[in-house]
Each structure stands twice: as C-alpha cells, then as structure tokens.
Scaffold this active site. Structure first.
Site, PDB file in Angstrom:
ATOM      1  N   LYS A   1     -68.655 -51.857 -71.732  1.00 36.20           N
ATOM      2  CA  LYS A   1     -69.828 -51.013 -71.978  1.00 36.20           C
ATOM      3  C   LYS A   1     -70.489 -51.381 -73.303  1.00 36.20           C
ATOM      4  O   LYS A   1     -71.715 -51.440 -73.398  1.00 36.20           O
ATOM      5  CB  LYS A   1     -69.393 -49.542 -71.972  1.00 36.20           C
ATOM      6  CG  LYS A   1     -70.565 -48.581 -71.969  1.00 36.20           C
ATOM      7  CD  LYS A   1     -70.127 -47.156 -71.657  1.00 36.20           C
ATOM      8  CE  LYS A   1     -71.320 -46.245 -71.532  1.00 36.20           C
ATOM      9  NZ  LYS A   1     -70.925 -44.867 -71.168  1.00 36.20           N
TER      10      LYS A   1
ATOM     11  N   MET B   1     -57.355 -52.618 -30.244  1.00 30.76           N
ATOM     12  CA  MET B   1     -56.564 -53.843 -30.344  1.00 30.76           C
ATOM     13  C   MET B   1     -55.100 -53.528 -30.610  1.00 30.76           C
ATOM     14  O   MET B   1     -54.201 -54.202 -30.089  1.00 30.76           O
ATOM     15  CB  MET B   1     -57.131 -54.763 -31.439  1.00 30.76           C
ATOM     16  CG  MET B   1     -56.479 -56.123 -31.489  1.00 30.76           C
ATOM     17  SD  MET B   1     -56.570 -56.991 -29.915  1.00 30.76           S
ATOM     18  CE  MET B   1     -58.029 -58.001 -30.155  1.00 30.76           C
TER      19      MET B   1
ATOM     20  N   PHE C   1     -60.372 -43.419 -70.077  1.00 28.33           N
ATOM     21  CA  PHE C   1     -60.892 -42.830 -68.840  1.00 28.33           C
ATOM     22  C   PHE C   1     -61.535 -43.930 -67.974  1.00 28.33           C
ATOM     23  O   PHE C   1     -62.377 -44.685 -68.449  1.00 28.33           O
ATOM     24  CB  PHE C   1     -61.928 -41.744 -69.167  1.00 28.33           C
ATOM     25  CG  PHE C   1     -62.530 -41.124 -67.931  1.00 28.33           C
ATOM     26  CD1 PHE C   1     -61.740 -40.410 -67.030  1.00 28.33           C
ATOM     27  CD2 PHE C   1     -63.887 -41.276 -67.653  1.00 28.33           C
ATOM     28  CE1 PHE C   1     -62.289 -39.865 -65.874  1.00 28.33           C
ATOM     29  CE2 PHE C   1     -64.444 -40.736 -66.512  1.00 28.33           C
ATOM     30  CZ  PHE C   1     -63.640 -40.031 -65.617  1.00 28.33           C
ATOM     31  N   GLN C   2     -61.144 -44.003 -66.740  1.00 28.71           N
ATOM     32  CA  GLN C   2     -61.630 -44.987 -65.762  1.00 28.71           C
ATOM     33  C   GLN C   2     -61.412 -46.434 -66.213  1.00 28.71           C
ATOM     34  O   GLN C   2     -62.232 -47.305 -65.960  1.00 28.71           O
ATOM     35  CB  GLN C   2     -63.099 -44.731 -65.423  1.00 28.71           C
ATOM     36  CG  GLN C   2     -63.257 -43.401 -64.695  1.00 28.71           C
ATOM     37  CD  GLN C   2     -64.618 -43.187 -64.066  1.00 28.71           C
ATOM     38  OE1 GLN C   2     -65.621 -43.675 -64.569  1.00 28.71           O
ATOM     39  NE2 GLN C   2     -64.646 -42.448 -62.972  1.00 28.71           N
TER      40      GLN C   2
HETATM   41  C1  LIG Z   1     -58.856 -51.923 -42.691  1.00 27.23           C
HETATM   42  C2  LIG Z   1     -57.988 -52.263 -41.532  1.00 27.23           C
HETATM   43  N1  LIG Z   1     -56.961 -51.446 -41.201  1.00 27.23           N
HETATM   44  C3  LIG Z   1     -56.197 -51.737 -40.134  1.00 27.23           C
HETATM   45  C4  LIG Z   1     -56.417 -52.857 -39.378  1.00 27.23           C
HETATM   46  C5  LIG Z   1     -55.523 -53.188 -38.181  1.00 27.23           C
HETATM   47  N2  LIG Z   1     -56.307 -53.176 -36.940  1.00 27.23           N
HETATM   48  C6  LIG Z   1     -56.780 -54.305 -36.366  1.00 27.23           C
HETATM   49  S1  LIG Z   1     -57.672 -54.007 -34.996  1.00 27.23           S
HETATM   50  C7  LIG Z   1     -57.406 -52.366 -35.121  1.00 27.23           C
HETATM   51  C8  LIG Z   1     -57.967 -51.410 -34.103  1.00 27.23           C
HETATM   52  C9  LIG Z   1     -59.446 -51.361 -34.130  1.00 27.23           C
HETATM   53  O1  LIG Z   1     -59.868 -50.264 -33.357  1.00 27.23           O
HETATM   54  P1  LIG Z   1     -61.389 -50.009 -33.111  1.00 27.23           P
HETATM   55  O2  LIG Z   1     -62.146 -50.083 -34.387  1.00 27.23           O
HETATM   56  O3  LIG Z   1     -61.559 -48.761 -32.343  1.00 27.23           O
HETATM   57  O4  LIG Z   1     -61.839 -51.280 -32.257  1.00 27.23           O
HETATM   58  P2  LIG Z   1     -61.310 -51.785 -30.822  1.00 27.23           P
HETATM   59  O5  LIG Z   1     -60.122 -52.634 -31.047  1.00 27.23           O
HETATM   60  O6  LIG Z   1     -60.989 -50.565 -29.999  1.00 27.23           O
HETATM   61  O7  LIG Z   1     -62.462 -52.567 -30.271  1.00 27.23           O
HETATM   62  C10 LIG Z   1     -56.615 -52.057 -36.228  1.00 27.23           C
HETATM   63  C11 LIG Z   1     -56.181 -50.695 -36.612  1.00 27.23           C
HETATM   64  C12 LIG Z   1     -57.487 -53.682 -39.789  1.00 27.23           C
HETATM   65  N3  LIG Z   1     -57.778 -54.818 -39.151  1.00 27.23           N
HETATM   66  N4  LIG Z   1     -58.268 -53.350 -40.835  1.00 27.23           N
END
Ligand SMILES: Cc1ncc(C[n+]2csc(CCOP(=O)(O)OP(=O)(O)O)c2C)c(N)n1
Length: 570
Positions: A160, A472, A110-111
């Site tokens: 553990k 982005m 488990f785990q």
């Molecule tokens: C954990 C993770 N999943 C996906 C991405 C891909 N990714 C890079 S920037 C972004 C958008 C970020 O959106 P938000 O947090 O609203 O910030 P903004 O760009 O609008 O400032 C994504 C999905 C990432 N960098 N990290």
C-alpha cells in the site's frame, strides 16, 4: 512525479490494457482511487475467483494478456483457483494484488497474506513490490513473462505504501531482458532432418493438434502439413478448433472421452507428431502401453515438457508455427491409402452407437442439446464450457472449425470457470455469439457473476445442462463405486427464478422439440439469458478410458441398450 498508484495504471495503459476485472479493498484502495483518471474499463466481479477466470477467458479469446486486480489477504487468496487454472492451461494473465504497507509485512497485519508464497507454485513468476520506482519496470516484466514463450500467469503484489509514495515515471519501450529467462527456442536443423526422415517413412502417421497450435495461430500451417502428408489429425480437448473439425482428415478428440476408434488408431500408429501438447494423463491413459508401435516427434515450446511423460524419438523445441513452417519446407507428399482404409474400419459402428442418431424417444439428452446448439449456431458460436459431463459432450458434439472458439478448463478442470471466463471473452470478442455450457453443479459455484452481467449490461447465453447430479462424479460412482451415489444428487434452486432475480431472462426446456425455440429466444434477447435444460439424469459420457487404463481399452455405450432404444432386436 507520479504516485505508485498512478504508475500502475500508466503502465497498464502503456501495455495496451483497456479492461481489468477486479474487486476493491483496503490495501488496493490507492490504486482504485487513481483508476478514475485513466481510460481503463473496470469490471466489478462478485468474487475474485471470477476476476481471475475473466482475465483468463479474455486472454484465451483474444491471445492478449488479461488483467485481474484484488486486495490483499482474502482478496488475493480468492484469486488462487483462477491463477492455478491459468497456469495449467498456459494462459497469459497478470494479477495485481494490494499488500499491507512494507513496514507491516511479517506482523500478521490485518488482511496480510504472503501471497507470493502462496502462489509460487502456480504462477510462471511472481513479485513483491515495495517501492514506487519498481512498479513500472516490474509490470513491464510481468507482461513480458506472461505472454512470452509458454504463456502463463504472473502475480504482482504491491504494498500500500508503494502505491501511495511518489517518484518519477517514464514508460519504457526497451526490450525486456531477464537473466536466466530464455523463452525463445528454435528447433535444431539436425532434429528437423530426422523428423522429416521419420515423416517420409511413416505408413500410419497421426498428427496431434494441441493447445499450442491454437495459441501459436498455427492452424493453417498444420492443415497444410496434414494435407501434404495425407495424415489424419487427432485433437486434445484444448486443441479443438486448432484443426477444423469438419475437415476430412479430422479425427476428433483423443483421450479419456475421445472417440474409441481414434484411441485405437493411436495404438496402431507408427508415427505420432505431437504439436503443442504435453501428453497429459487424460490423453495417454496407461503410459506403459501407450502408442507402443509409434515413433514420436514432439513439437513443443517448453523444453521441460520433453520426455516428461512420454519418451520421444525427436524433440523439436520451438514455437509450433515456426517449427511446422520448417517442416513444410522439406515434407514430401504422401497418400497412405491403406492407413485410411484401416481407419475407416476402426471407425466401424461408432455412428450406430451415437445417441444423436437415435430417434426422439421423449427424453432430452445432453448430446441433443449440444448437437442442436451446433446446428442452430452453424458452428460459429464462441463456446465456454465448465467441467464435467457436459464439457465432454460439448467436445464430442459441437464441431469447432475455428481456433479460440472453445474455451474450457482442461488441465485443472475447474468447476465454476465457464460463466466468468465467458464474461472475459465477451470483452475480447464483442461481436461473437457466446454460449456458456455448464452443469447445474459448476454453475452454482460462480453464478453470482450473473450480477456482473446485469450490472455491466453484458450479453452471454447460459445453457445449464441440468441433470440433478454432479454428473461426472455420479458417472464414476456408477461405473467404479457400485452405484453408491455419495454426495452427488443436487437439490437445485429454480434457475429460471434465479435469472429473474438478477433482472435477467430465464427459460426452461424439457423436450427436444423445444430446443430450437429456446435457443432462438435466447439469441433474440439483448441481455444475458439463462436456459435450464432439464436433461436425462443418469446418462453417461461414452466412450471412456478408465483412469490409468490402456488407451485402447474403452468402455463403450452398451450396444444392447442402443439397439433396444432403436427398437431393434438386441
Ligand atoms: C472446483 C471443483 N470441485 C470439484 C471438482 C470435481 N468434479 C469434477 S466433475 C464434477 C461434477 C460436475 O457436475 P456438474 O457441474 O453438475 O456437471 P455435469 O458433470 O453434471 O455435467 C465434480 C464435482 C472439480 N472439477 N472442480
């Protein structure tokens, strides 16, 4: 005689640890039970990813080793993103995980997860400990490895039964020696001579300030070198603050969202001195056309980085501080007037395109928020950013004059990093004003850590740059995917109510004129405050080097639209 569980805490106390970030569970319960006897503050996170980011934020803010603790299986695997984040940004953390009892290993108990297997490629080193006698020496090695040479994460998985059994334990102060591990390096005299020769002949040099400058505390020496040589200094994202942003020789950020003129200058430079950086693809763009006229000197602690991405003329393998000290002993003063005149020309119309200089047209731009935060906090806040457009706007508009005052996930680009990393930084810097700057997307990945802020009575200010999109990615869709916004619009919760639900204060800003009032209100509040900045939804980060394109080939903010907004004839 001490139990293995007691030895864990004795060893941590011996290493000077006074705070750990963690989450309990079956396989780590003996350690949690023993914890109550020791002077170590435990911060109960809401997700183990948060624990790893907190340890990382603590490490980046303080320069000391951060500690995260979790149970086996899902507890351990939840740490993975935080460990990988620390690995890519060379952050010293030690993660302690519980493991099923040694006789059960390999039985799918488990785990049970083979977490040393899972984390092998994302740790600097990891251990599976099955006997109480090994716990003390292993933790000592783990701290040594995490902080020495090029720092990084180390995971110690402790069964553990090893926690439950007893043995003698005397903490050791003997230096740690490990076969095959040589973290210290010193640049060779003949390479230093060659570097000084290149520096003496350079007409268009640029110094690069990387994360290594921040980590080594070499900022003062780099400043001395830059002033002596009259060489301009460009920074990587993680190098920001290593060289003061308001210094006349500071060029700002290079790379994908760096200043266009800085990238152009790199393409024209005849000498690059890269200090504690690793020529990441976000910094170089197309390697085939990168800095074609420049001789390259690479100052770097990790020999495996030399020649990895960019072929260099001189490699100075060693600590940045020691190496720059050695260079200063022989570096001759220079003037380089022609180069500075050329840089002024390259800078050209940059200011005209800068959105911060546009008159208030009733729209709230993220750049305004960053600029005003910089102004109102007089550049002194410790800022922790998440990943996305806001991260780049922060890097562009919040001028960092001091090292370790910008904490951000560079290498892995981990959304969800900011809030937990800021909580960790809070323990390292109890008196700093801390601002989390995050997107509406990334904030929701770890927003449950608001509960941690509430439970632990912590003060951080959270600025959500809320554009209603995964900004982005939306920007890339706008530029490169025909404006097809696949899975990027966000329907968000009411962030003000969310703060309220945590017993915290939430504020909303929709107009530029309201920024100062909200910032003042957030600063005045004792506890954590969440400010929901409702910014322009489809703004983009300019300039931009498309991934893999030539560094000098940037997409710039369209001049027509800028002039139109200024009311001029385009
Ligand atoms: C954990 C993770 N999943 C996906 C991405 C891909 N990714 C890079 S920037 C972004 C958008 C970020 O959106 P938000 O947090 O609203 O910030 P903004 O760009 O609008 O400032 C994504 C999905 C990432 N960098 N990290």
């Amino acid at each position: 005689m001490k139990t293995g569980a007691q030895i864990i805490w004795e060893a941590l106390v011996h290493e000077g640890v006074d705070v750990v970030f963690g989450y309990p569970g079956g396989a780590i319960m003996p350690a949690y039970d023993a914890m109550l006897q020791y002077p170590v503050r435990h911060v109960l996170v809401r997700h183990e990813q948060g624990a790893a980011h907190m340890a990382d934020g603590y490490a980046r803010a303080s320069g000391r080793v951060g500690v995260a603790i979790a149970t086996s299986g899902p507890g351990a695997t939840n740490l993975v993103t935080g460990i990988a984040t620390a690995m890519l940004d060379s952050s010293p953390i030690v993660c302690i995980t519980g493991q099923v009892a040694a006789p059960l290993i390999g039985s799918d108990a488990f785990q049970e997860t083979d977490v040393t297997g899972v984390t092998l490629p994302i740790t600097k080193h990891n251990y599976l400990v099955t006997h109480p006698e090994e716990i003390g020496p292993t933790l000592r090695e783990a701290f040594f490895i995490a902080r020495s040479g090029r720092p990084g994460p180390v995971l110690v998985d402790i069964t553990k039964d090893a926690q439950q059994k007893s043995c003698d334990y005397v903490p050791s102060d003997a230096p740690v020696k490990l076969r095959g591990y040589r973290p210290e390096h010193r640049a060779e005299a003949r390479d230093l001579e060659r570097a000084l020769e290149l520096l003496g002949h350079a007409e268009r040099p640029i110094l690069f300030c990387g994360h290594g400058v921040v980590k080594a505390g070499a900022g003062g020496l780099v400043k001395e070198l830059a002033e002596r040589l009259q060489a301009p200094v460009a920074s990587t994202l993680l190098g920001l603050g290593g060289f003061p942003a308001t210094h006349p020789l500071a060029m700002g950020m290079m790379g994908m969202h760096g200043e266009a003129w800085v990238n152009q200058a790199i393409q024209e430079a005849d000498l690059i001195v890269a200090l504690g950086m690793r020529f990441d693809d976000r910094v170089t763009g197309n390697l085939k056309t990168y800095a074609p006229r420049a001789r390259k000197i690479h100052v770097e602690i990790d020999p495996s980085e030399i020649g990895k991405n960019v072929k260099v003329d001189v490699a100075l393998v060693g600590d940045v501080k020691e190496t720059v000290t050695a260079l200063l002993a022989g570096a001759q003063p220079g003037r380089r007037d022609a180069w500075h005149a050329r840089l002024a020309t390259l800078r050209g119309d940059t200011a005209v395109r800068d959105i911060v200089h546009l008159p208030d047209d009733g729209h709230l731009y993220a750049a305004h928020v960053m600029h005003d935060l910089y102004r109102l906090t007089e550049g002194r806040a410790l800022v922790v950013t998440d990943v996305g457009q806001h991260q780049m706007w922060e890097a562009q508009y919040y001028k960092h004059d001091h090292a370790r005052k910008l904490i951000t996930s560079g290498g892995l680009g981990t959304m969800g990093f900011a809030l937990p990393a800021a909580i960790g930084a809070r323990f390292a810097m109890p008196d700093d004003e801390i601002w989390v700057i995050c997107g509406d997307g990334g904030f929701q990945m770890t927003s449950s850590e608001l509960s941690t802020c509430a439970q632990e009575g912590l003060k951080v200010n959270v600025a959500i740059i809320n554009n209603g999109y995964l900004g982005m990615v939306r920007q890339w869709q706008e530029f490169f995917y025909g404006k097809r916004y696949a899975a990027t619009p966000l329907k968000n919760p009411d962030f003000v109510k969310l703060a309220d639900a945590h017993g915290l204060v939430g504020l909303r800003v929709t107009k530029r004129a309201d920024i100062p009032g909200a910032v003042a209100a957030a600063r005045a509040e004792k506890g954590t405050v969440v400010v929901d900045f409702r910014v322009e939804q489809e703004d983009s980060v300019y300039p931009m080097v498309p991934a893999g394109a030539d560094l000098g080939n940037m997409i710039r903010r369209p001049l027509n639209s800028v002039l139109a907004e200024q009311g001029d004839d385009p």
